[in-house]
Design an enzyme around this catalytic site. Structure first.
Site, PDB file in Angstrom:
ATOM      1  CB  ILE A 259      -0.925   0.049   1.006  1.00 37.96           C
ATOM      2  CG1 ILE A 259      -1.892   1.244   1.371  1.00 37.96           C
ATOM      3  CG2 ILE A 259      -0.148  -0.161   2.514  1.00 37.96           C
ATOM      4  CD1 ILE A 259      -3.020   1.406   2.167  1.00 37.96           C
ATOM      5  CB  SER A 260       1.041   4.192   0.103  1.00 42.89           C
ATOM      6  OG  SER A 260       1.466   5.577   0.019  1.00 42.89           O
ATOM      7  CD1 TRP A 261       7.868   5.009   0.241  1.00 40.36           C
ATOM      8  CD2 TRP A 261       7.942   2.880   1.255  1.00 40.36           C
ATOM      9  NE1 TRP A 261       9.626   4.721   0.374  1.00 40.36           N
ATOM     10  CE2 TRP A 261       9.475   3.444   0.984  1.00 40.36           C
ATOM     11  CE3 TRP A 261       7.867   1.882   1.769  1.00 40.36           C
ATOM     12  CZ2 TRP A 261      10.668   2.553   1.383  1.00 40.36           C
ATOM     13  CZ3 TRP A 261       9.072   0.914   2.317  1.00 40.36           C
ATOM     14  CH2 TRP A 261      10.225   1.526   2.107  1.00 40.36           C
TER      15      TRP A 261
END
Length: 285
Positions: A98-100
């Site tokens: 998720i995300s980074w």
């Protein structure tokens, strides 16, 4: 019940949480967003199908994993994570980011195509070569303050996370507090560790090599994500050879705020593989 342990790989100690699975498929390695300890994904991973074994870990400098003396690059972190899985006895695995953590997940899939079976990318992008967020949003992400100051996190939640947090900014406490620990994640974020994560992502991009990722991939994106505009998910879905795109009506933290709705989507994706693709759950056999 999750089992919390630690694994030392190449001199780096990593804090790990393992939720045993009732099935015989490979485990799911969950890679968290920037500055957030493994507890932050618990609202989502707790409702993943019980058949799926889930492994979460704190990257170096976050949560219970000590900050290394020197910065690292995403390829070296990907190798570290896979060595960690080997130490835990896992052969093949699925990975969610998720995300980074989505950047780390992509890097793992590229470097270890024979071990990484399936890929789930949530609220993420191709890195430095992407359609960026607005400058005001990017400025807020440059500092770990939102992870340390709950009032600040609530104040900026709607602007940077979008979706449900525009109307319920108090949900941002899921990011600023680790579950079940006094003081939560606020006491457990290293400024240097956060800087290392920022540096690891600077200049990194999967855009040139995304078509080389052959694993079946589920891309999940909110339609109101100020950090990762939706167009990025559409670009990734077009470039990946075997991808499906799931758009949900929420923002950057939709995986947490809509966990009950989105966890079954991920579970179905992971559990529909044929028998041949699900062999080799444990290493050393």
């Amino acid at each position: 019940m999750d089992r919390i342990t630690s694994v030392t790989v190449g001199g780096q100690r990593l804090r790990v949480a393992i939720r045993p699975g009732a099935g015989d498929g490979p485990p799911l390695l969950a890679c968290n967003g920037i500055g957030t300890p493994l507890e932050a994904l618990a609202p989502f991973t707790d409702v993943i199908d019980p058949a799926v074994e889930v492994v979460r870990f704190d990257v170096p400098g976050v949560g219970g994993s000590p900050t290394p003396r020197l910065p690292y690059l995403l390829p070296s972190l990907a190798a570290l994570a896979v060595r960690m899985l080997s130490e835990l006895g896992y052969g093949r695995f699925d990975v969610l980011g998720i995300s980074w953590g989505g950047a780390l997940a992509q890097q793992i899939a590229l470097q270890f195509p024979r071990r990484c079976r399936r890929l789930v990318l949530a609220a993420t992008s191709t890195g430095s070569l992407m359609i960026p967020a607005r400058p005001r949003v990017l400025a807020q992400l440059a500092s770990p303050r939102r992870h340390r100051d709950p009032r600040h996190a609530v104040r900026i939640a709607g602007e940077i996370y979008g979706g449900a947090l525009r109307h319920r900014p108090e949900l941002a406490e899921q990011v600023t507090r680790a579950h079940g620990e006094p003081g939560g994640a606020i006491q457990r974020i290293s400024t240097r560790g956060y800087l290392y994560q920022l540096m690891a992502g600077a200049g990194w991009s999967s855009l040139p090599w995304l078509p080389l990722i052959r694993q079946p991939t589920l891309i999940m994106a909110g339609d109101d994500d100020p950090i990762i505009p939706l167009a990025n998910a559409r670009i990734m879905a077009a470039l990946l050879p075997d991808a499906r795109l799931h758009i949900y009506p929420d923002g950057h933290l939709g995986l947490l705020t809509r966990a009950g709705e989105l966890a079954p989507v991920v579970s179905d994706f992971l559990l529909t593989a044929g028998p041949s693709a699900r062999r080799g759950r444990r290493a050393g056999g």
